[in-house]
Design an enzyme around this catalytic site. Structure first.
Site, PDB file in Angstrom:
ATOM      1  N   SER A  61       0.859  -1.188   0.000  1.00 42.52           N
ATOM      2  CA  SER A  61       0.000   0.000   0.000  1.00 42.52           C
ATOM      3  C   SER A  61       0.889   1.230   0.000  1.00 42.52           C
ATOM      4  O   SER A  61       2.109   1.127   0.025  1.00 42.52           O
ATOM      5  CB  SER A  61      -0.890   0.000   1.238  1.00 42.52           C
ATOM      6  N   LYS A  62       0.237   2.370  -0.005  1.00 39.46           N
ATOM      7  CA  LYS A  62       0.981   3.634  -0.065  1.00 39.46           C
ATOM      8  C   LYS A  62       2.022   3.781   1.041  1.00 39.46           C
ATOM      9  O   LYS A  62       3.019   4.456   0.862  1.00 39.46           O
ATOM     10  CB  LYS A  62       0.000   4.800   0.022  1.00 39.46           C
ATOM     11  N   ARG A  63       1.734   3.143   2.148  1.00 42.15           N
ATOM     12  CA  ARG A  63       2.678   3.204   3.271  1.00 42.15           C
ATOM     13  C   ARG A  63       4.078   2.751   2.854  1.00 42.15           C
ATOM     14  O   ARG A  63       5.073   3.152   3.411  1.00 42.15           O
ATOM     15  CB  ARG A  63       2.224   2.250   4.381  1.00 42.15           C
ATOM     16  N   GLY A 110       5.513   3.241   0.071  1.00 40.28           N
ATOM     17  CA  GLY A 110       6.105   4.070  -0.974  1.00 40.28           C
ATOM     18  C   GLY A 110       5.147   4.118  -2.145  1.00 40.28           C
ATOM     19  O   GLY A 110       3.948   3.931  -1.976  1.00 40.28           O
TER      20      GLY A 110
END
Ligand code: GLU
Length: 470
Positions: free
Chosen positions: A239-241, A243
């Protein structure tokens, strides 16, 4: 038989790396088999599907070079086709109208949960033939077989089977008259003559339901290959976490599409211990049997390593083409300034991304605002003035403006002044670039051009004269 594969994203967001890898595998399988690759936009969920998301997906496919032979087909343009089939199925009993209210379904669900059963529709309206007024809302359900098994051979995961008793009668048309995903997919794959469905493993549970619908339609059942998930480096779903997850974000971050494709193909597929694959090599070697069943962890470090390799080894013209975006982003005028192939030549050994390359080349296009404080402190001494003046005089006399001859102006000054190379070379570097680190001065100055070099040397000489006069 011609191999026909497809990529069928739901346009609810950008093209993410998981989707891109699925698309890549599907595309490679088609290309490897000289088949066709179809692009289909699954936009039946009208609330969540948006035009910007469609555009972003198409842009991602184009940037990565995953070219499609047919499409994009839009499901929302095919509602008449789906509904005509649903009406036929209603007419001969392969499907039925369901008038169950939300309340009844919720009650049923609660009761099943209470009894520790898996929530599923109980077939009430299949049995119930009471009269309904014409304006009473209903959905349409597919009459799933009640006994027996659905078996299929997944090309990645092997044999898979489900009991029909586990599958309930799926809604194929909602109360508002729109057909549902599981039905549209089957009709599309049938109409588009898809032979191999390559998709994410999150669809495995849909496959037995879809196979039953293929059979009810009298359509040939394609082969299936369910690709596993991509995880972040900490083992949780990517996920965006972790990167960037959007493919276009990788373009913005300075990755070559060749590198991203190479990285993605290896993430879940291999050929011996080979790490680097050109696109033609991938096409030649790819097969679905060697795709891994287990989830793969995304590593930005490894992607960077692959990117570095491509920046160094691809033809400079190709890297330059990709560099344009970065230059435009920084508003660097490469049409009137140094040529992009020269920038690639100069910086390719020093950069892991094209973004770094563009950032490092700024002083070749724009005047720097100020000297980097550390470089100034370390390299500008009083005798730098003499060094710069001597270099400038020699620079003015260089007839053949090429790196070797330019470099000689520094070497000759070093010899004349009887000092270490750094005492001349470094002030020149700071004068020309504004900073203390750069590629070889000869080639840099060649690309910058004589006039600009002289102007920057002059500017620095004046600056230093003022500085040391105080
Ligand atoms: N539209 C589905 C998705 O984006 C894919 C369906 C399929 O490949 O069958 O997850």
């Amino acid at each position: 038989m011609e191999v026909r594969t497809r990529f069928a994203p739901s346009p609810t967001g950008y093209l993410h790396v998981g989707g891109a890898r699925t698309a890549l595998y599907s595309w490679l399988y088609a290309r490897h088999n000289n088949g066709k690759f179809v692009l289909r936009i699954e936009d039946t969920d009208r609330e969540r599907s948006t035009q910007p998301a469609i555009d972003a997906i198409l842009e991602g496919m184009q940037w990565t070079g995953l070219s499609w032979d047919e499409g994009p087909f839009y499901q929302t343009k095919r509602f008449d086709r789906y509904n005509a089939l649903i009406d036929e199925m209603l007419a001969d009993g392969r499907a039925y109208k369901c008038y169950c209210t939300k309340e009844r379904l919720e009650g049923l669900r609660e009761e099943q949960m209470k009894n520790g059963e898996k929530p599923r529709y109980d077939g009430h309206c299949c049995e119930d033939h009471s009269e309904h007024s014409p304006d009473e809302p209903y959905c349409v359900r597919f009459k799933n077989p009640t006994s027996g098994k659905v078996k299929f051979h997944d090309l990645i995961r092997g044999d898979i089977e489900f009991d029909n008793s586990e599958l309930d009668d799926l809604v194929i048309r909602r109360t508002d008259g729109t057909p549902t995903y599981n039905f549209c997919v089957v009709v599309d794959d049938w109409d588009m003559k898809i032979t191999h469905v390559v998709r994410g493993e999150d669809h495995i549970n849909n496959t037995p339901r879809q196979i039953n619908i293929y059979k009810a339609l009298g359509a040939p059942v394609p082969e299936f290959a369910h690709v596993s998930m991509i995880l972040g480096d900490d083992g949780t779903k990517l996920s965006k976490r972790h990167g960037a997850v959007s493919v276009m974000q990788y373009r913005d971050d300075g990755y070559m599409p060749e590198a991203l494709l190479n990285y993605l193909v290896r993430l879940g597929w291999g050929h011996g211990d080979q790490e680097l694959f050109t696109v033609p090599e991938m096409i030649e070697l790819f097969n679905l049997e060697d795709v891994s069943k287990s989830a793969s962890a995304f590593s930005t470090d490894k992607l960077k390593w692959v990117n570095e390799h491509y920046i160094r080894t691809l033809p400079e013209e190709r890297v330059a083409e990709e560099l344009k975006w970065q230059m435009d982003n920084l508003k660097l005028d490469y049409v009137n300034g140094p040529k992009l192939v020269d920038i690639v030549k100069i910086f390719k050994e020093r950069c892991k991304t094209l973004k770094e390359m563009a950032e490092q080349s700024v002083y070749l296009y724009n005047e720097y605002d100020a000297y980097e404080p550390n470089a100034e402190k370390k390299w500008f001494k009083e005798n730098s003035i003499e060094a710069l003046e001597k270099v400038k005089d020699k620079v003015l006399k260089v007839e053949n403006w090429v790196a070797a001859d330019i470099h000689k102006t520094i070497e000759d000054t070093v010899n004349e002044m009887q000092v270490g190379f750094g005492k001349v070379g470094m002030p020149v570097r700071v004068a020309i670039t504004g900073c203390g680190q750069s590629p070889d001065m000869g080639i840099l100055m060649e690309v910058l051009g004589k006039d600009k070099c002289v102007a920057r040397l002059d500017r620095t000489i004046s600056y230093l004269k003022e500085k040391f006069a105080k």
